[in-house]
Motif scaffolding. Sequence first.
Motif, PDB file in Angstrom:
ATOM      1  N   THR A 229       0.829  -1.204   0.000  1.00 34.38           N
ATOM      2  CA  THR A 229       0.000   0.000   0.000  1.00 34.38           C
ATOM      3  C   THR A 229       0.865   1.256   0.000  1.00 34.38           C
ATOM      4  OG1 THR A 229      -0.093   0.215   2.412  1.00 34.38           O
ATOM      5  CG2 THR A 229      -1.710  -1.259   1.375  1.00 34.38           C
ATOM      6  N   MET A 230       0.171   2.384  -0.056  1.00 30.05           N
ATOM      7  CA  MET A 230       0.852   3.680  -0.006  1.00 30.05           C
ATOM      8  C   MET A 230       1.559   3.861   1.340  1.00 30.05           C
ATOM      9  SD  MET A 230       0.841   6.155  -2.381  1.00 30.05           S
ATOM     10  CE  MET A 230       1.321   7.895  -2.561  1.00 30.05           C
ATOM     11  N   ALA A 231       1.037   3.241   2.384  1.00 34.43           N
ATOM     12  CA  ALA A 231       1.681   3.331   3.695  1.00 34.43           C
ATOM     13  C   ALA A 231       3.064   2.679   3.661  1.00 34.43           C
ATOM     14  CB  ALA A 231       0.812   2.678   4.758  1.00 34.43           C
ATOM     15  N   ASP A 232       3.202   1.576   2.908  1.00 35.19           N
ATOM     16  CA  ASP A 232       4.511   0.930   2.768  1.00 35.19           C
ATOM     17  C   ASP A 232       5.486   1.859   2.044  1.00 35.19           C
ATOM     18  OD1 ASP A 232       3.726  -1.634   3.926  1.00 35.19           O
ATOM     19  OD2 ASP A 232       2.532  -1.896   2.106  1.00 35.19           O
ATOM     20  N   LEU A 233       4.982   2.553   1.020  1.00 30.13           N
ATOM     21  CA  LEU A 233       5.820   3.501   0.298  1.00 30.13           C
ATOM     22  C   LEU A 233       6.296   4.606   1.238  1.00 30.13           C
ATOM     23  CD1 LEU A 233       7.049   4.908  -2.162  1.00 30.13           C
ATOM     24  CD2 LEU A 233       4.778   5.829  -2.672  1.00 30.13           C
ATOM     25  N   ARG A 234       5.388   5.163   2.017  1.00 30.26           N
ATOM     26  CA  ARG A 234       5.768   6.248   2.923  1.00 30.26           C
ATOM     27  C   ARG A 234       6.782   5.764   3.960  1.00 30.26           C
ATOM     28  NH1 ARG A 234       3.919  11.306   4.163  1.00 30.26           N
ATOM     29  NH2 ARG A 234       4.554  12.055   6.224  1.00 30.26           N
ATOM     30  N   GLY A 235       6.578   4.577   4.480  1.00 28.00           N
ATOM     31  CA  GLY A 235       7.535   4.046   5.453  1.00 28.00           C
ATOM     32  C   GLY A 235       8.912   3.861   4.841  1.00 28.00           C
ATOM     33  N   THR A 236       8.963   3.386   3.592  1.00 25.02           N
ATOM     34  CA  THR A 236      10.244   3.225   2.896  1.00 25.02           C
ATOM     35  C   THR A 236      10.935   4.567   2.713  1.00 25.02           C
ATOM     36  OG1 THR A 236       9.430   1.265   1.719  1.00 25.02           O
ATOM     37  CG2 THR A 236      11.331   2.397   0.772  1.00 25.02           C
ATOM     38  N   LEU A 237      10.140   5.573   2.301  1.00 28.56           N
ATOM     39  CA  LEU A 237      10.708   6.901   2.087  1.00 28.56           C
ATOM     40  C   LEU A 237      11.198   7.522   3.392  1.00 28.56           C
ATOM     41  CD1 LEU A 237       8.092   8.310  -0.458  1.00 28.56           C
ATOM     42  CD2 LEU A 237      10.395   7.448  -0.951  1.00 28.56           C
ATOM     43  N   THR A 261       2.674   5.544 -12.556  1.00 23.00           N
ATOM     44  CA  THR A 261       2.194   5.332 -11.183  1.00 23.00           C
ATOM     45  C   THR A 261       0.827   5.987 -11.011  1.00 23.00           C
ATOM     46  OG1 THR A 261       3.412   7.306 -10.451  1.00 23.00           O
ATOM     47  CG2 THR A 261       4.474   5.176 -10.111  1.00 23.00           C
ATOM     48  N   GLU A 262       0.018   5.385 -10.123  1.00 19.35           N
ATOM     49  CA  GLU A 262      -1.316   5.934  -9.833  1.00 19.35           C
ATOM     50  C   GLU A 262      -1.796   5.358  -8.499  1.00 19.35           C
ATOM     51  OE1 GLU A 262      -4.537   8.117  -9.791  1.00 19.35           O
ATOM     52  OE2 GLU A 262      -3.029   8.314 -11.367  1.00 19.35           O
ATOM     53  N   PRO A 263      -1.948   6.161  -7.438  1.00 17.30           N
ATOM     54  CA  PRO A 263      -1.694   7.606  -7.411  1.00 17.30           C
ATOM     55  C   PRO A 263      -0.203   7.918  -7.416  1.00 17.30           C
ATOM     56  CG  PRO A 263      -2.253   6.830  -5.234  1.00 17.30           C
ATOM     57  CD  PRO A 263      -2.440   5.651  -6.153  1.00 17.30           C
ATOM     58  N   SER A 264       0.138   9.178  -7.745  1.00 14.86           N
ATOM     59  CA  SER A 264       1.520   9.639  -7.830  1.00 14.86           C
ATOM     60  C   SER A 264       1.736  10.791  -6.859  1.00 14.86           C
ATOM     61  CB  SER A 264       1.844  10.103  -9.252  1.00 14.86           C
ATOM     62  OG  SER A 264       1.627   9.081 -10.202  1.00 14.86           O
ATOM     63  N   ALA A 265       2.995  10.982  -6.497  1.00 14.60           N
ATOM     64  CA  ALA A 265       3.304  12.046  -5.534  1.00 14.60           C
ATOM     65  C   ALA A 265       4.723  12.546  -5.746  1.00 14.60           C
ATOM     66  CB  ALA A 265       3.153  11.541  -4.104  1.00 14.60           C
ATOM     67  N   GLU A 266       4.920  13.818  -5.393  1.00 11.92           N
ATOM     68  CA  GLU A 266       6.265  14.388  -5.272  1.00 11.92           C
ATOM     69  C   GLU A 266       6.686  14.245  -3.815  1.00 11.92           C
ATOM     70  OE1 GLU A 266       8.130  15.467  -7.626  1.00 11.92           O
ATOM     71  OE2 GLU A 266       6.782  15.933  -9.301  1.00 11.92           O
ATOM     72  N   GLY A 294       5.129   6.802  -6.274  1.00 10.86           N
ATOM     73  CA  GLY A 294       3.716   6.450  -6.352  1.00 10.86           C
ATOM     74  C   GLY A 294       3.504   4.951  -6.398  1.00 10.86           C
ATOM     75  N   MET A 295       2.222   4.557  -6.485  1.00  7.75           N
ATOM     76  CA  MET A 295       1.874   3.142  -6.615  1.00  7.75           C
ATOM     77  C   MET A 295       1.940   2.738  -8.087  1.00  7.75           C
ATOM     78  SD  MET A 295       1.409   2.390  -3.498  1.00  7.75           S
ATOM     79  CE  MET A 295       0.751   0.719  -3.677  1.00  7.75           C
ATOM     80  N   VAL A 296       2.522   1.583  -8.369  1.00  6.74           N
ATOM     81  CA  VAL A 296       2.718   1.150  -9.749  1.00  6.74           C
ATOM     82  C   VAL A 296       1.367   1.047 -10.464  1.00  6.74           C
ATOM     83  CG1 VAL A 296       3.684  -0.633 -11.249  1.00  6.74           C
ATOM     84  CG2 VAL A 296       4.796  -0.101  -9.067  1.00  6.74           C
ATOM     85  N   HIS A 297       1.273   1.652 -11.626  1.00  9.09           N
ATOM     86  CA  HIS A 297       0.031   1.666 -12.404  1.00  9.09           C
ATOM     87  C   HIS A 297      -0.338   0.230 -12.801  1.00  9.09           C
ATOM     88  CE1 HIS A 297      -2.897   2.679 -15.496  1.00  9.09           C
ATOM     89  NE2 HIS A 297      -2.845   3.946 -15.097  1.00  9.09           N
ATOM     90  N   PRO A 298      -1.628  -0.119 -12.761  1.00  3.50           N
ATOM     91  CA  PRO A 298      -2.039  -1.481 -13.162  1.00  3.50           C
ATOM     92  C   PRO A 298      -1.570  -1.868 -14.550  1.00  3.50           C
ATOM     93  CG  PRO A 298      -3.838  -0.355 -12.057  1.00  3.50           C
ATOM     94  CD  PRO A 298      -2.763   0.656 -12.227  1.00  3.50           C
ATOM     95  N   ASN A 299      -1.558  -0.925 -15.496  1.00  5.60           N
ATOM     96  CA  ASN A 299      -1.090  -1.254 -16.849  1.00  5.60           C
ATOM     97  C   ASN A 299       0.375  -1.665 -16.851  1.00  5.60           C
ATOM     98  OD1 ASN A 299      -3.614  -0.568 -17.768  1.00  5.60           O
ATOM     99  ND2 ASN A 299      -3.001   1.426 -18.593  1.00  5.60           N
ATOM    100  N   SER A 312       0.269  -5.702  -6.123  1.00  5.27           N
ATOM    101  CA  SER A 312       0.388  -4.241  -6.125  1.00  5.27           C
ATOM    102  C   SER A 312       1.842  -3.904  -5.857  1.00  5.27           C
ATOM    103  CB  SER A 312      -0.523  -3.609  -5.062  1.00  5.27           C
ATOM    104  OG  SER A 312      -0.176  -4.081  -3.765  1.00  5.27           O
ATOM    105  N   GLY A 313       2.189  -2.652  -6.027  1.00  6.44           N
ATOM    106  CA  GLY A 313       3.582  -2.271  -5.814  1.00  6.44           C
ATOM    107  C   GLY A 313       3.751  -0.772  -5.749  1.00  6.44           C
TER     108      GLY A 313
END
Length: 348
Positions: A229-237, A261-266, A294-299, A312-313
């Motif tokens: 999830t996005m929480a995992d991304l934030r923890g990594t950052l 990525t979707e959603p994406s963030a700076e 951001g989260m890896v886009h499904p496509n 997900s990723g």
Amino acid sequence: MTPTDELSTLEAQAGVDLASVADLAGLAEWKSRYTGKSGALTRALRSMGSVPAEQRPEHGRRLNALRERLEAAFDEAEARLKAAAQAAELAADQIDVTMPGHAPALGHLHLTTQVLRQVEQIFAEMGFQVWESPEVEFDDLNFSQLNFPSDHPARDMQDTFYVEMPPEAPDVLLRTHTSPGQMHAMRRYAPEPLRVLLPGKVYRNEQITARSEMMFHQFEFLAVGHHITMADLRGTLSFFAERMYGPGTKVRLRPSYFPFTEPSAEMDVSCFLCAGKGCRICKHTGWLEIGGCGMVHPNVLTNGGYNPDIFSGFAGGFGPERIAMLKYGIDDIRNFYSGDVRFVQQFG
């Protein structure tokens, strides 16, 4: 004064002048003055006509004997001066083998490489492995498979160096970002979970300024698995920011847009120079922009071989030169590859 007295005076003066000669240059001047083509002995020989006829044989003998003595004196002085010059040269060049030697100058890692190795170490602690991918890439992998269709406006943001190919060949380019490595890694590991770090050079046809170069470095991180999830991304950052910039560094995510990525963030980090209070480096905002994520886009997951309904990723990408510029207060990216050792030696 008789001719004999003149020769005696000449010999005495030559002896005095020779005794005062201190080097080979002075000796050459002495020779020119006394035994050279225009020297005193030659002039005396030419004046034989003024000597009475009955005295000429004896005068000639005296002249020859004087020449021999002066030439012998010259040879002796030359040998002595050459020996002295050689001894002085040896004394100046002598080496005391008992003294410690001079340590040779040692090189060190370039600042960009230092930052990349620090990044690799930080992500290795989180289970990421370094994955290298080609710098010359297919257009399809650089853009299309990453959700950049041929008419996508985001392509305009990455002015590209294309490789000249035969008409029937697929388009080939110098990669504009390290993101094609995500596709290589996913297709290698799918359907298994993965965590990879993708560092390397990228190329864009940009005007070279204090803030932009045609060749620079990026590193991207990619994690794919179950229930990410996005929480995992934030923890990594957050972990990365504290390890890179120091304990207490905060992370801020701002909504943005990236095709892959979707959603994406700076991603911003609290300014480590002023502790978030505001300074010239952070433009008095208290925050420094580091990169995108951001989260890896499904496509993209689908193109990489993963089922987006199951997997997900997250992914993110930063520039090590930008990290170094912010961390060390460097105001011109051109310094990194100018070849000026005065810049490189500051970070040894």
